[in-house]
Design an enzyme around this catalytic site. Structure first.
Site, mmCIF file in Angstrom:
data_model
loop_
_atom_site.group_PDB
_atom_site.id
_atom_site.type_symbol
_atom_site.label_atom_id
_atom_site.label_comp_id
_atom_site.label_asym_id
_atom_site.label_seq_id
_atom_site.Cartn_x
_atom_site.Cartn_y
_atom_site.Cartn_z
ATOM 1 N N ARG A 193 -9.660 78.121 -4.315
ATOM 2 C CA ARG A 193 -10.277 77.054 -3.555
ATOM 3 C C ARG A 193 -11.523 76.627 -3.948
ATOM 4 O O ARG A 193 -12.023 75.525 -3.912
ATOM 5 C CB ARG A 193 -10.232 77.468 -2.071
ATOM 6 C CG ARG A 193 -10.858 76.580 -1.085
ATOM 7 C CD ARG A 193 -10.765 76.738 0.363
ATOM 8 N NE ARG A 193 -10.344 78.222 0.786
ATOM 9 C CZ ARG A 193 -11.215 79.200 0.955
ATOM 10 N NH1 ARG A 193 -12.574 78.792 0.657
ATOM 11 N NH2 ARG A 193 -10.902 80.310 1.087
ATOM 12 N N TYR B 248 -12.527 50.631 4.602
ATOM 13 C CA TYR B 248 -11.050 51.042 4.724
ATOM 14 C C TYR B 248 -11.052 51.489 6.321
ATOM 15 O O TYR B 248 -11.945 52.099 6.632
ATOM 16 C CB TYR B 248 -11.099 52.305 3.743
ATOM 17 C CG TYR B 248 -9.552 52.689 3.648
ATOM 18 C CD1 TYR B 248 -8.620 52.003 3.067
ATOM 19 C CD2 TYR B 248 -9.302 53.747 4.014
ATOM 20 C CE1 TYR B 248 -7.407 52.499 2.869
ATOM 21 C CE2 TYR B 248 -8.031 54.497 4.047
ATOM 22 C CZ TYR B 248 -7.054 53.749 3.439
ATOM 23 O OH TYR B 248 -5.886 54.039 3.328
ATOM 24 N N ASP C 45 -17.476 52.829 -2.096
ATOM 25 C CA ASP C 45 -16.070 53.200 -2.430
ATOM 26 C C ASP C 45 -15.566 52.180 -3.201
ATOM 27 O O ASP C 45 -15.488 50.766 -2.849
ATOM 28 C CB ASP C 45 -15.502 53.030 -0.856
ATOM 29 C CG ASP C 45 -13.872 53.225 -1.151
ATOM 30 O OD1 ASP C 45 -13.412 52.953 -2.211
ATOM 31 O OD2 ASP C 45 -13.052 53.607 -0.233
ATOM 32 N N LYS D 157 -4.670 55.185 -6.556
ATOM 33 C CA LYS D 157 -4.520 53.779 -6.626
ATOM 34 C C LYS D 157 -4.456 53.493 -8.243
ATOM 35 O O LYS D 157 -3.733 54.022 -8.704
ATOM 36 C CB LYS D 157 -5.434 52.853 -5.974
ATOM 37 C CG LYS D 157 -5.684 53.379 -4.482
ATOM 38 C CD LYS D 157 -4.594 53.247 -3.628
ATOM 39 C CE LYS D 157 -4.663 53.531 -2.264
ATOM 40 N NZ LYS D 157 -5.784 53.395 -1.390
#
Ligand SMILES: *Cc1c(COP(=O)(O)O)cnc(C)c1O
Length: 399
Positions: free
Chosen positions: A61, A117, A190, A215
């Site tokens: 982690r 978004y 972003d 993307k």
């Protein structure tokens, strides 16, 4: 051993940036370390690690060599000068939530733009509000409203996208930075729709850049990932938060992302040229009411886009002459693009935002958030532009 230099071209950078010449076992491809934990040969080795005398992995982690390799590559692509670090996350949303949760304290305030978004806005308006974080939504590219929204001492973060979805508004980053610096507020962009190929927000003084690597950067519609890139000290703090929050990228996705990035510059050049050609074609078509593409002179942010960006990407939004039903029929007549959410992959994708992302709203509610029923969002893939244009032409003729 240096990998690439800032003067190398984008294709050389895409292939080599952030990669060591010395390869693991001489393998040209990076290794996938499928490990949940890492061993210490003895207690002395553990103590050396605890005392900071050796840098090494500890537990899955907190880090993974394949993930770190992808992070080095992403940081080098965003900042060829080499002064940024990157934190890879399991999705774009994970990058956004991890960053905001770490940077804005309870009682703090953040500002976001109205067309950001949708899930980012929902996160801020629901989960974050529950934790006592206040926010103000300002219209995209309204810098007077942005300056007005700043609450000195309370505002911690200005969050914007560039270009935005689906209208591809392009923020004037110098104005955003000027407002933020006046009040010592951090800025986060972003830039998923731009990618570092087309826009480098850090060069304009922005503090942090986020991409949904799902993307363009992954580029093949086969992985989910996200990244936040910026000043190494901030990234290091975000990494600590990620270790607590627990949302981490798996090594296989990190490998796929690095593989996709090899052709990043080639793909982006194609997305840019096809996006431009498709936008021009659509603008000239009598059945198209309006085209939203920053490369077009008709776009409200064209001047800013020309000034800041190298290219304008593969996403073209446009309004056809029709209502909800006839627009849906137009989409159904298209033969090349698949109907699907997402963007930036090699396959062209098309969607009617009214029915894809805003389905549960009525036409009136959709209009209130600026989503017209006849709006189409096309993400041009890397197919031949002439074929895409011919396909759009035949479908428009059926409207
Ligand atoms: C897709 C997208 C996200 C979310 O990314 P995921 O990888 O789907 O979590 C965030 N911002 C923008 C602009 C996006 O297009």
């Amino acid at each position: 051993m240096p990998d690439t230099t800032p003067d190398h071209g984008p294709s050389t950078a895409a292939v080599h940036a952030g990669e060591p010449r010395q390869r693991v076992e001489h393998s040209i491809t990076p290794a996938i370390f499928q490990a949940a934990t890492y061993t210490f040969v003895d207690t002395a080795a553990l103590i050396d690690f605890q005392e900071g005398r050796v840098a090494r992995e500890e537990y899955g982690r907190y880090g993974n060599p394949t993930v770190r390799a992808a992070e080095a590559k992403l940081a080098a692509l965003e900042s060829p000068q080499g002064d940024a670090a990157a934190l890879l996350c399991p999705s774009g949303m994970s990058a956004i939530t991890t960053t905001i949760l770490s940077m804005v304290p309870s009682g703090g305030h953040l500002i976001l733009t109205d067309d950001c978004y949708r899930r980012t806005r929902q996160f801020v308006q629901t989960l974050l509000a529950r934790l006592g974080v206040e926010h103000t939504v300002v219209p995209a590219c309204d810098y007077a409203a942005l300056a007005d929204a700043v609450r000195p001492g309370q505002t911690r973060l200005i969050l914007s996208e560039s270009p935005t979805n689906p209208y591809l508004r392009v923020a004037d980053l110098s104005q955003v930075v000027a407002i933020a610096r006046q009040h010592r507020v951090k800025t986060l962009i972003d830039a998923t729709f731009a990618t570092p190929h087309n826009l480098r927000p850090l060069d304009h003084g922005i503090d942090l850049v986020i991409h949904s690597c799902t993307k363009y950067m992954g580029g093949h519609n086969d992985l989910l990932a996200g990244v936040v890139i910026g000043n190494p000290e901030i990234i290091s703090a975000l990494r600590q938060s990620q270790g607590i929050l627990g949302g981490i990228c798996d090594p296989h996705s990190a490998y796929l992302l690095m593989r996709g990035l090899k052709t990043f510059a080639l793909r982006m050049d194609r997305h840019n040229s096809t996006g431009m050609a498709v936008a021009r074609f659509l603008e000239s078509h009598p059945r198209v009411v309006r085209v939203h593409y920053p490369g077009l002179e008709s776009h409200p942010d064209h001047a800013v886009a020309i000034d800041q960006m190298r290219g304008f990407g593969g996403v073209v939004s446009f309004e056809v002459e029709g209502d909800l039903e006839s627009t849906a029929r137009f989409i159904d007549s298209l033969r090349i693009p698949y109907i699907a959410p997402s963007l930036g992959g090699v396959e062209s994708l098309v969607e009617q935002p009214a029915l894809m992302s805003f389905y549960e709203l009525t036409s009136e509610q959709r209009l209130a958030v600026g989503m017209r029923d006849n709006l189409v969002r096309l993400s041009c893939g890397i197919e031949d532009a002439e074929d895409l244009i011919a396909d759009l032409k035949q479908a428009l003729e059926q409207l």
